[in-house]
Design a protein around this motif. Structure first.
Motif, PDB file in Angstrom:
ATOM      1  N   GLU A   1      -3.592   2.537   5.830  1.00  0.00           N
ATOM      2  CA  GLU A   1      -3.652   3.031   4.452  1.00  0.00           C
ATOM      3  C   GLU A   1      -4.985   3.714   4.207  1.00  0.00           C
ATOM      4  O   GLU A   1      -6.048   3.174   4.527  1.00  0.00           O
TER       5      GLU A   1
ATOM      6  N   ASN B   1      -2.318   6.886  -1.299  1.00  0.00           N
ATOM      7  CA  ASN B   1      -2.053   6.510  -2.691  1.00  0.00           C
ATOM      8  C   ASN B   1      -1.997   7.771  -3.545  1.00  0.00           C
ATOM      9  O   ASN B   1      -2.875   8.625  -3.459  1.00  0.00           O
TER      10      ASN B   1
ATOM     11  N   GLU C   1       2.148   6.031  -1.542  1.00  0.00           N
ATOM     12  CA  GLU C   1       2.131   4.764  -2.297  1.00  0.00           C
ATOM     13  C   GLU C   1       1.923   5.048  -3.774  1.00  0.00           C
ATOM     14  O   GLU C   1       1.003   5.753  -4.165  1.00  0.00           O
TER      15      GLU C   1
ATOM     16  N   ASP D   1       3.670   0.200  -4.863  1.00  0.00           N
ATOM     17  CA  ASP D   1       2.442  -0.553  -4.640  1.00  0.00           C
ATOM     18  C   ASP D   1       2.301  -1.680  -5.666  1.00  0.00           C
ATOM     19  O   ASP D   1       2.859  -1.600  -6.756  1.00  0.00           O
TER      20      ASP D   1
ATOM     21  N   LYS E   1       5.250  -3.008  -1.438  1.00  0.00           N
ATOM     22  CA  LYS E   1       4.021  -3.714  -1.117  1.00  0.00           C
ATOM     23  C   LYS E   1       3.828  -4.840  -2.120  1.00  0.00           C
ATOM     24  O   LYS E   1       3.591  -4.599  -3.307  1.00  0.00           O
TER      25      LYS E   1
END
Ligand code: C2E
Ligand code: CA
Ligand code: CA
Ligand code: CA
Length: 284
Positions: free
Chosen positions: A58, A114, A146, A180, A201
């Motif tokens: 990530e 993200n 995400e 997320d 997640k």
């Protein structure tokens, strides 16, 4: 209120005043951060909880400002308010895909980026994402976007439909979508219904039940179990976040959660330090 930056000059108190000063400095600093090349991307492994193999990483943004390292929780909300998140997000996307090229070619390790709701609502988000992949020479399946619920909260229902349409188009190119911090918002389940999702997640708040056997821990375990089961039923990949101890890793694995992330497996580190975690090249 959050603690002000450590070099904050505190004149005569009023906290509000101090925060305004802090904020306007933050905004002006952030405006120049991109051109000064102060925004750097660190990477944290996402692992298979059984084999401990690193499956992806990530991308997590850091700001190396003249006044010290600034963490994203401090500046991302401001970047979102001011719209700076759009050029900043593009930068992260470009950087992360370029960096991931080597890991993907050698180990099949992809990258999670993200993205904020503001980015996803833009009409040019699809060509922007595909352009970054193209420039890096990566296929869509090397990328996971995400999205947090808070990133979408500002969005009304019609806009959620727009975001869903953009995500569907990207998925046709192999890009995957992760929700997320799952479970922390008010409408996590609604998003599973309205958005095309591949990965969930699970927020660290739910996975921290291993250590103490109290009532609170029992509840967390029950909720974590329900989320993991839901993911299995819906064919979604579950990732348990913020795993810090071997006990936590074992506890979530025992629930059937296939993937994990957290300090136990590796902290976010600069690009150069991620390669050693990726094992031998995938050449057999
Ligand atoms: P997130 O996406 O939920 O990222 C995970 C956060 O948990 C990261 O914080 C990571 O360093 C931290 N973390 C990882 N493992 C552990 C652990 O075992 N224990 C604990 N206590 N923490 C752990 P970080 O890097 O400070 O990022 C904070 C948030 O900022 C991210 O939360 C994400 O929402 C946002 N963010 C970071 N980079 C970007 C970006 O490029 N774009 C956008 N829009 N948001 C970003
Ligand atoms: Ca994330
Ligand atoms: Ca998270
Ligand atoms: Ca988070």
């Amino acid at each position: 209120a959050k603690a002000a930056g450590k070099n904050q000059v505190c004149v005569f108190d009023p906290r509000l005043r101090a925060e305004q000063v802090g904020r306007s400095r933050l905004v002006s600093g952030l405006r120049h951060a991109l051109s000064r090349d102060e925004l750097v991307v660190h990477y944290q492994p996402v692992v298979d909880l059984v084999t401990r193999e690193v499956l992806s990483v990530e991308a997590l943004l850091r700001w190396q400002s003249a006044r010290g390292l600034v963490m994203p929780d401090r500046f991302i909300p401001v970047a979102e308010d001011t719209g700076l998140i759009v050029p900043i997000g593009d930068h992260v996307l470009r950087r992360a895909t370029a960096d991931a090229r080597v890991w993907f070619d050698a180990h099949g390790v992809g990258v999670h980026v993200n993205v904020s709701g503001r980015q996803l609502r833009r009409p040019d988000v699809v060509p922007t994402v595909l352009g970054a992949l193209d420039a890096a020479g990566l296929p869509g399946r090397a990328l996971v976007l995400e999205i947090t619920e808070t990133a979408l909260l500002a969005t009304g229902k019609p806009e959620t439909a727009l975001v869903a349409a953009h995500l569907s188009e990207l998925r046709e190119h192999g890009v995957r979508v992760a929700i997320d911090d799952f479970g922390t918002g008010y409408s996590s389940l609604a998003y599973l219904q309205r958005l095309p999702v591949d990965i969930v997640k699970i927020d660290g708040a739910f996975t921290r039940f291993a250590a103490d056997p109290g009532d609170e821990a029992r509840r967390r375990r029950a909720l974590a179990t329900a989320i993991v089961d839901l993911c299995a039923t819906l064919d979604l990949q579950a990732v348990a976040e913020q795993i810090e101890t071997a006990e936590e890793a074992e506890a979530v694995r025992a629930l059937g959660c296939p993937l994990g992330q957290g300090y136990l497996f590796g902290r976010p580190v600069p690009r150069d330090q991620i390669a050693p975690l990726l094992g031998s090249p995938d050449v057999t």
